[in-house]
Design a protein around this motif. Structure first.
Motif, PDB file in Angstrom:
ATOM      1  N   ASP A  61     -11.465  -4.251 -19.007  1.00 45.27           N
ATOM      2  CA  ASP A  61     -10.885  -5.435 -18.361  1.00 45.27           C
ATOM      3  C   ASP A  61     -11.193  -6.702 -19.167  1.00 45.27           C
ATOM      4  O   ASP A  61     -10.321  -7.532 -19.407  1.00 45.27           O
ATOM      5  CB  ASP A  61     -11.458  -5.541 -16.941  1.00 45.27           C
ATOM      6  N   ASP A  86     -12.703  -2.209  -8.381  1.00 45.95           N
ATOM      7  CA  ASP A  86     -12.832  -3.331  -7.447  1.00 45.95           C
ATOM      8  C   ASP A  86     -11.650  -4.270  -7.577  1.00 45.95           C
ATOM      9  O   ASP A  86     -11.741  -5.442  -7.289  1.00 45.95           O
ATOM     10  CB  ASP A  86     -14.156  -4.069  -7.655  1.00 45.95           C
ATOM     11  N   GLU A  87     -10.530  -3.757  -8.060  1.00 44.12           N
ATOM     12  CA  GLU A  87      -9.336  -4.599  -8.166  1.00 44.12           C
ATOM     13  C   GLU A  87      -8.126  -3.815  -7.674  1.00 44.12           C
ATOM     14  O   GLU A  87      -8.274  -2.750  -7.101  1.00 44.12           O
ATOM     15  CB  GLU A  87      -9.141  -5.057  -9.609  1.00 44.12           C
ATOM     16  N   MET A  88      -6.959  -4.375  -7.902  1.00 43.68           N
ATOM     17  CA  MET A  88      -5.725  -3.753  -7.431  1.00 43.68           C
ATOM     18  C   MET A  88      -5.674  -2.280  -7.825  1.00 43.68           C
ATOM     19  O   MET A  88      -5.828  -1.929  -8.984  1.00 43.68           O
ATOM     20  CB  MET A  88      -4.509  -4.490  -8.021  1.00 43.68           C
ATOM     21  N   GLN A  89      -5.461  -1.439  -6.832  1.00 44.80           N
ATOM     22  CA  GLN A  89      -5.415  -0.001  -7.079  1.00 44.80           C
ATOM     23  C   GLN A  89      -3.999   0.341  -7.540  1.00 44.80           C
ATOM     24  O   GLN A  89      -3.064   0.200  -6.779  1.00 44.80           O
ATOM     25  CB  GLN A  89      -5.751   0.730  -5.774  1.00 44.80           C
ATOM     26  N   SER A  90      -3.886   0.777  -8.772  1.00 43.44           N
ATOM     27  CA  SER A  90      -2.532   0.996  -9.265  1.00 43.44           C
ATOM     28  C   SER A  90      -2.291   2.438  -9.676  1.00 43.44           C
ATOM     29  O   SER A  90      -1.180   2.809 -10.010  1.00 43.44           O
ATOM     30  CB  SER A  90      -2.248   0.076 -10.444  1.00 43.44           C
ATOM     31  N   ASN A 103      -9.095 -12.300  -8.209  1.00 44.36           N
ATOM     32  CA  ASN A 103      -9.709 -11.157  -7.544  1.00 44.36           C
ATOM     33  C   ASN A 103      -9.201 -10.908  -6.140  1.00 44.36           C
ATOM     34  O   ASN A 103      -9.900 -10.310  -5.324  1.00 44.36           O
ATOM     35  CB  ASN A 103     -11.238 -11.291  -7.518  1.00 44.36           C
ATOM     36  N   THR A 108      -5.371  -9.756  -4.127  1.00 46.17           N
ATOM     37  CA  THR A 108      -3.989  -9.367  -4.377  1.00 46.17           C
ATOM     38  C   THR A 108      -3.073 -10.070  -3.385  1.00 46.17           C
ATOM     39  O   THR A 108      -3.266  -9.965  -2.181  1.00 46.17           O
ATOM     40  CB  THR A 108      -3.840  -7.838  -4.256  1.00 46.17           C
ATOM     41  N   GLU A 153      -2.387  -9.788  -8.718  1.00 39.23           N
ATOM     42  CA  GLU A 153      -3.813 -10.080  -8.605  1.00 39.23           C
ATOM     43  C   GLU A 153      -4.221 -10.837  -9.857  1.00 39.23           C
ATOM     44  O   GLU A 153      -4.097 -10.316 -10.968  1.00 39.23           O
ATOM     45  CB  GLU A 153      -4.623  -8.786  -8.496  1.00 39.23           C
ATOM     46  N   ARG A 160      -6.796 -12.322 -12.521  1.00 32.36           N
ATOM     47  CA  ARG A 160      -8.111 -11.916 -13.033  1.00 32.36           C
ATOM     48  C   ARG A 160      -8.540 -12.931 -14.073  1.00 32.36           C
ATOM     49  O   ARG A 160      -7.724 -13.552 -14.737  1.00 32.36           O
ATOM     50  CB  ARG A 160      -8.029 -10.542 -13.714  1.00 32.36           C
ATOM     51  N   ASN A 194      -3.056  -8.517 -12.762  1.00 33.29           N
ATOM     52  CA  ASN A 194      -2.567  -7.173 -12.492  1.00 33.29           C
ATOM     53  C   ASN A 194      -1.259  -7.328 -11.745  1.00 33.29           C
ATOM     54  O   ASN A 194      -1.199  -8.028 -10.730  1.00 33.29           O
ATOM     55  CB  ASN A 194      -3.566  -6.400 -11.616  1.00 33.29           C
ATOM     56  N   ARG A 252       2.344  -5.590 -10.137  1.00 34.86           N
ATOM     57  CA  ARG A 252       2.994  -4.385  -9.610  1.00 34.86           C
ATOM     58  C   ARG A 252       4.326  -4.836  -9.035  1.00 34.86           C
ATOM     59  O   ARG A 252       4.364  -5.525  -8.018  1.00 34.86           O
ATOM     60  CB  ARG A 252       2.080  -3.802  -8.533  1.00 34.86           C
ATOM     61  N   ARG A 292       2.736   6.899 -13.535  1.00 37.88           N
ATOM     62  CA  ARG A 292       1.734   7.102 -12.475  1.00 37.88           C
ATOM     63  C   ARG A 292       0.903   5.842 -12.285  1.00 37.88           C
ATOM     64  O   ARG A 292       0.289   5.650 -11.243  1.00 37.88           O
ATOM     65  CB  ARG A 292       0.814   8.273 -12.827  1.00 37.88           C
ATOM     66  N   ASP A 293       0.845   4.999 -13.306  1.00 35.52           N
ATOM     67  CA  ASP A 293       0.163   3.712 -13.193  1.00 35.52           C
ATOM     68  C   ASP A 293       1.212   2.672 -12.770  1.00 35.52           C
ATOM     69  O   ASP A 293       2.136   2.365 -13.525  1.00 35.52           O
ATOM     70  CB  ASP A 293      -0.453   3.347 -14.550  1.00 35.52           C
ATOM     71  N   ALA A 294       1.040   2.137 -11.569  1.00 36.13           N
ATOM     72  CA  ALA A 294       2.047   1.201 -11.041  1.00 36.13           C
ATOM     73  C   ALA A 294       2.114  -0.081 -11.858  1.00 36.13           C
ATOM     74  O   ALA A 294       3.110  -0.786 -11.828  1.00 36.13           O
ATOM     75  CB  ALA A 294       1.746   0.869  -9.584  1.00 36.13           C
ATOM     76  N   THR A 295       1.046  -0.409 -12.597  1.00 29.00           N
ATOM     77  CA  THR A 295       1.063  -1.646 -13.384  1.00 29.00           C
ATOM     78  C   THR A 295       1.612  -1.433 -14.794  1.00 29.00           C
ATOM     79  O   THR A 295       1.677  -2.377 -15.569  1.00 29.00           O
ATOM     80  CB  THR A 295      -0.352  -2.247 -13.502  1.00 29.00           C
TER      81      THR A 295
END
Lengths: 172, 575
Positions: free
Chosen positions: A68, A149-153, B375, B377, B416, B418, B432, B434, B545-548
């Motif tokens: 990160d 600890d951040e957006m679950q992607s 930090n 969303t 989100e 950061r 982040n 999405r 599979r990774d939405a970002t």
């Protein structure tokens, strides 16, 4: 009660090496790459230490933080790729093994990967290498990095299904 | 309803074209002069299909001149000059500049090229890896080649140059890497730099002095410094967001500025002038004349992306020289070209990130509920970061209908913020992302027809995928555009009624052009090849599979497959 206390004492706590010795750091830089800079020999100390950057949760967790902090996400997203290739799909332009990935981060690669040799310490590059290898989870691992600890992607490291094409509904 | 070619016949036709010795061959000779209009466009047929050895987005605008067609392919670029006077449209010359491979990793969003510009027998192009090159249009020989952008720092040249008289105007890109934006003028004969003005920083570097006025800015010196945290403007982004235009009577160069860096807005408190706005500069000196902050303190990375269209229209009883600007933030702006005054601003689709225009400041009232914070969303921000329009999606205005044709994306996003750390040559982003499709994922894009004078929607043509192609509005009352699923469409300019369509080998994100040859016959040309911001899902090694992934597009566009074929150039005409 006493038995429980004794049983807990018998548990081996995973060691956290917070600071590597300078000679060890020097030795960890001593990878022996093949002529084409893909694959090669691990430094002997890597194995002598018990491959901590492969199976020590603390080291993998540190790698996750570095991922990160050092802008890896800008190009590789959370593993799915963007301007850089995906790290979770099981396909590696320059090899999937620890030495290849270490060289990729340290020295950079053609077509866009910058070198991080002057930005990260050798230990940090190994931590990052270890973490990058857990992201795709196309092989069983004994250790996983700390929770997100951040957006679950995406599925958590080491919890992801095998890297095949999966049609998932978009996140709502 | 569609009088176009049936797919089967089309397939056969293409196969024949590709099988021929030169790669393609259909007679370009024609018999009768004719104009394409609403009544006959249904009979339009393919005249030429040329494979371009490139799968990534062909966004460029081909250039027609004296029976030659100039085509520039995406990075690593090639320039082709085709001879349309010959029946096989043979290649007159080909030029491939030496490419810096490191630039390949910098292409966030549209991995495309914007094309070249032809002026006084010379072809001027910007390469993605930072060179501005002048070619002799007759031979393809290099007249001059200057390095203008530093790829090592993430700086690129994404937008095509603008040629006016003996000057070439170029602007840099790289806001995602924290590259400070600038606009420069070069001498067309030699490539020597005449002036360079930055889009942030002290007034002297921005070009602000005597002759600058803006009703929407505080009257203070050095706003490009004081509206930022200490020294943040030095890596504050703001490169060129879209193609600049030139107003000859006023002698003004009008250009957009890109989004401020990093995307995490809490890291750069202040209005972040002069990013995400519209600049008018004196074309000779580069001195600023006016500035309109469109998205000051840009929360979502919109920049002021979106087409700039000069028009002289009847406005509330008077004839006025206006600038029409559909912006990434979802509003159509109509401005006075000479002063930059905003005459009107209306949302052209549903947005929730803003709540209308504040007339005094000229900027949108933000919706606090949709602000992004570090930090945490924020969900369902509309429009999403690529913007409702902009980039390769270029709008067109038809004076005879008074309608503005806007290619749009109807996407929302979760964001989100950061903490981002600035390291030259690595992305300076801090977000982040999405992206989310609308509830009805069959209308992620559309072509909108916007009545500029009335400030309302005239008609819309929904598309399943975001529309990322440019729009061509012809004098014959036909509007052409392309879709990511490979359809090249013609609709009625006044009603949106479908008139004709053609299925290309790949997605269309390019700019269709129309031209007339010496025989008086009209031709329509367009390039196909998946690309654009959304097309990134289909062309790189992306794991959905990774939405970002692909800056969040992986979450919204999962049905776009990598193209099986190379990019193609198509030319159509009436039979």
């Amino acid at each position: 009660m006493l038995l429980i206390a004794l049983a807990l004492l018998a548990c081996k706590r995973e060691a956290r090496e917070l600071r590597t010795d300078p000679p060890a750091t020097d030795a960890l830089n001593g990878v022996v790459p093949m002529a084409n800079r893909i694959n090669g020999g691990l430094p002997r100390i890597f194995i002598a230490q018990g491959s901590p950057y492969e199976n020590n949760a603390y080291q993998l967790g540190q790698g996750k933080r570095l991922y990160d902090w050092f802008n890896c996400k800008g190009c590789h997203a959370n593993g799915g790729g963007a301007s850089g290739p995906a790290l979770t799909d099981g396909r590696w332009r320059y090899g999937p093994d620890p030495v290849s990935i270490f060289l990729t981060i340290r020295d950079g690669r053609p077509h866009g990967m910058p070198a991080f040799a002057n930005r990260l310490t050798t230990e940090q590059i190994w931590q990052l290498t270890g973490y990058v290898r857990t992201m795709g989870a196309y092989s069983a691992q004994t250790a996983a990095p700390s929770r997100n600890d951040e957006m679950q992607s995406r599925p958590a490291e080491n919890r992801a299904p095998a890297a095949t094409e999966i049609r998932m509904p978009p996140s709502r | 309803m569609f009088a176009g070619l049936r797919p089967r016949r089309m397939l056969l036709c293409t196969a024949v074209l590709l099988a021929s010795a030169s790669g393609f061959a259909v007679s370009l000779q024609s018999s009768a002069a004719s104009d394409i209009d609403v009544g006959n466009v249904g009979g339009m047929t393919l005249r030429l299909a040329l494979p371009i050895r490139q799968t990534s987005g062909s966004a460029g605008r081909a250039i027609f001149d004296h029976d030659r067609l100039f085509v520039i392919t995406p990075f690593p670029h090639s320039v082709l000059a085709l001879n349309l006077a010959r029946t096989d449209a043979s290649v007159l010359w080909r030029y491939s500049p030496r490419a810096d491979g490191m630039a390949a990793g910098l292409a966030t969003g549209h991995v495309t090229t914007d094309g070249a510009v032809l002026s006084a027998g010379r072809l001027f192009l910007n390469t993605f890896d930072g060179h501005t090159i002048a070619l002799d249009a007759a031979t393809g020989g290099v007249v001059w080649d200057v390095a203008m952008a530093d790829v090592e720092r993430g700086e690129t040249l994404l937008v095509a140059p603008l040629a006016i008289d003996d000057r070439i105007y170029i602007g840099n890109s790289g806001s995602d890497f924290g590259v400070r934006g600038w606009m420069a003028a070069l001498n067309a004969a030699t490539g020597r730099m005449l002036w360079k003005r930055y889009n942030a920083g002290p007034d002297v570097e921005v070009g602000i002095g005597e002759g600058f006025s803006s009703p929407y800015l505080p009257r203070e010196p050095d706003l490009g410094v004081t509206s930022w945290p200490a020294n943040a403007w030095q890596q504050g982004g703001g490169g060129l967001a879209d193609a600049p235009i030139y107003d000859a009577p006023l002698g003004l160069l009008i250009h957009t500025t890109g989004h401020p860096a990093p995307m995490n807005a809490e890291q750069r408190p202040g209005a972040n002038y002069f990013t995400s706005g519209l600049f008018a500069r004196d074309a000779l000196s580069g001195d600023a004349r006016w500035f309109v902050p469109i998205n000051p303190h840009d929360l979502y990375g919109f920049g002021a992306a979106g087409s700039l269209i000069p028009a002289d229209i009847h406005w509330q009883g008077n004839n006025r020289a206006v600038l029409i600007h559909p912006d990434a933030n979802g509003m159509v702006y109509v401005l006075d070209r000479s002063s930059g005054q905003i005459l009107s601003a209306h949302p052209f689709l549903e947005v929730n990130a803003s709540e209308g225009l504040d007339a005094r400041s000229g900027t949108l009232r933000g919706n606090p509920a949709k602000a992004a914070h570090v930090n945490s969303t924020t969900r369902d921000i509309c429009p999403a970061w690529p913007g409702a329009t902009g980039g390769t999606a270029r709008a067109a205005f038809a004076p005879q209908t008074g309608l503005l044709y806007i290619p749009v994306s109807r996407l929302c996003m979760d964001m989100e913020a950061r903490q981002a750390s600035f390291m030259p040559g690595t992305p300076y982003m801090g977000a982040n992302l999405r992206i989310k499709p609308p509830r009805d994922s069959n209308r992620r894009g559309a072509l909108l027809a916007w009545d500029v004078a009335a400030g309302r929607l005239a008609w819309s043509a929904d598309e399943s995928l975001p529309v990322e192609s440019g729009v061509l509005a012809t004098a014959g009352g036909v509007v052409f555009y392309g879709t990511l699923d490979g359809w090249f469409k013609a609709v009625d300019a006044s009603s949106g009624r479908p008139l004709w369509q053609f299925h290309a080998a790949s997605a269309i994100v390019g700019q269709p052009i129309g031209f007339q040859r010496a025989d008086g016959r009209q031709y329509i040309a367009v390039a196909a090849g998946v690309g654009g911001a959304a097309g990134a899902v289909a062309q790189k090694e992306i794991d959905i599979r990774d939405a970002t992934a692909a800056r969040g597009y992986a979450n919204a566009i999962r049905d776009l497959k990598p193209a099986a074929t190379d990019g193609m150039l198509y030319i159509f005409s009436l039979p």
